[in-house]
Design an enzyme around this catalytic site. Structure first.
Site, PDB file in Angstrom:
ATOM      1  N   SER A   1      -5.078-124.663   4.741  1.00 55.56           N
ATOM      2  CA  SER A   1      -5.461-124.612   3.256  1.00 55.56           C
ATOM      3  C   SER A   1      -6.256-123.163   2.886  1.00 55.56           C
ATOM      4  CB  SER A   1      -6.947-126.013   3.889  1.00 55.56           C
ATOM      5  OG  SER A   1      -8.240-125.285   4.800  1.00 55.56           O
TER       6      SER A   1
ATOM      7  N   HIS B   1     -13.001-115.870   9.109  1.00 48.26           N
ATOM      8  CA  HIS B   1     -13.502-116.829   9.918  1.00 48.26           C
ATOM      9  C   HIS B   1     -14.873-117.886   9.422  1.00 48.26           C
ATOM     10  CE1 HIS B   1     -14.405-117.260  14.105  1.00 48.26           C
ATOM     11  NE2 HIS B   1     -15.535-117.558  13.845  1.00 48.26           N
TER      12      HIS B   1
HETATM   13  C1  GAR Z   1     -10.352-121.712   8.768  1.00 54.49           C
HETATM   14  O1  GAR Z   1     -11.047-122.591   8.919  1.00 54.49           O
HETATM   15  C2  GAR Z   1     -10.565-120.384   8.874  1.00 54.49           C
HETATM   16  O2  GAR Z   1     -11.912-119.811   9.511  1.00 54.49           O
HETATM   17  C3  GAR Z   1     -10.177-120.630  10.902  1.00 54.49           C
HETATM   18  O3  GAR Z   1      -9.420-121.103  11.517  1.00 54.49           O
HETATM   19  C4  GAR Z   1      -9.328-122.470   9.875  1.00 54.49           C
HETATM   20  C5  GAR Z   1      -7.992-122.573   9.282  1.00 54.49           C
HETATM   21  O4  GAR Z   1      -8.038-122.955   8.416  1.00 54.49           O
HETATM   22  N1  GAR Z   1     -10.147-119.429  11.768  1.00 54.49           N
HETATM   23  C6  GAR Z   1     -10.917-119.168  12.609  1.00 54.49           C
HETATM   24  O5  GAR Z   1     -11.114-119.788  13.321  1.00 54.49           O
HETATM   25  C7  GAR Z   1     -10.945-117.416  13.361  1.00 54.49           C
HETATM   26  N2  GAR Z   1     -11.002-116.827  14.480  1.00 54.49           N
HETATM   27  P1  GAR Z   1      -6.182-123.218   7.323  1.00 54.49           P
HETATM   28  O6  GAR Z   1      -4.938-123.673   8.258  1.00 54.49           O
HETATM   29  O7  GAR Z   1      -6.280-124.837   6.725  1.00 54.49           O
HETATM   30  O8  GAR Z   1      -6.596-122.662   6.665  1.00 54.49           O
END
Ligand code: GAR
Length: 202
Positions: free
Chosen positions: A13, A109
């Site tokens: 996303s 994060h």
């Molecule tokens: C996001 O919420 C990001 O902050 C988190 O993974 C998710 C990915 O969502 N990252 C971490 O936890 C890093 N330690 P997405 O694939 O929908 O962008």
């Protein structure tokens, strides 16, 4: 235009928000490459639809982290990437990538770091019982979700929140915050003092 590569492992996303703003011209960057370490991740479909080339690999096909990171570094150099954007890339990096891109690699994060680093930032905050959590964007160093903080946005925890409802509100904040920070990077407004503290110039 700033040439960026997005690294992602999952749904993407954040990748989507960045690609959308680049396509609409809201963000003066070119998304040159998606790097994904999970074949089958939904972010790969998103890249295809957005017309962004993807490099997808399986870490298990390599002898070590350094081995595949050397391949990734070549890809980044081939495409003259100015900024590496980690968006849900769930792996620690080694000096092979961190050194050459120090100050030019950022991560997002889902917590107010340094609280609740790791793979379940939202869940851990909820379980701890904090009343405010949030989102952090920071420069990447060798640690897990460590490195100089560039921006943070609070997200209050509401009565009755579950992991899903909290993550949904965190994602809404991420979708706005990450493109904003990338815009600051593009404008050269984020300065790093002593490799330690990030400062935003007017
Ligand atoms: C996001 O919420 C990001 O902050 C988190 O993974 C998710 C990915 O969502 N990252 C971490 O936890 C890093 N330690 P997405 O694939 O929908 O962008």
């Amino acid at each position: 235009k700033l040439r960026i590569a997005v690294f992602a492992s999952g749904s993407g996303s954040n990748f989507q928000a960045i690609a959308d703003q680049a396509a609409s011209g809201q963000l003066d960057v070119q998304v040159e490459l998606l790097v994904c370490d999970r074949p089958g991740a939904y972010v790969i479909e998103r890249a295809e639809k957005a017309g962004v080339p993807a490099f997808v690999f399986s870490p298990k096909d390599y002898g070590s982290r350094e081995d595949y990171e050397r391949v990734l570094l070549d890809k980044l150099r081939e495409r003259q990437i100015d900024l590496v954007v980690l968006a849900g890339y769930m792996r620690l990096l080694t000096p092979v990538l961190v050194e050459p891109y120090y100050g030019r690699m950022i991560n997002i994060h889902p917590s107010l770091l340094p609280a609740f680093p790791g793979t379940h930032g939202a869940r851990d905050a909820l379980e701890y019982g904090v009343k405010v959590t949030g989102v952090t964007v920071h420069f990447v160093d060798l640690g897990m979700d460590t490195g100089p903080i560039i921006a943070q946005e609070p997200v209050p925890i509401q009565e009755g929140d579950t992991e899903d409802t909290l993550i949904e509100r965190i994602h809404q904040v991420e979708r706005e915050l990450y493109p904003r920070v990338i815009g600051w990077m593009q404008q050269g407004r984020v300065q790093l003092k002593d490799r330690k503290v990030a400062v935003l110039a007017e």
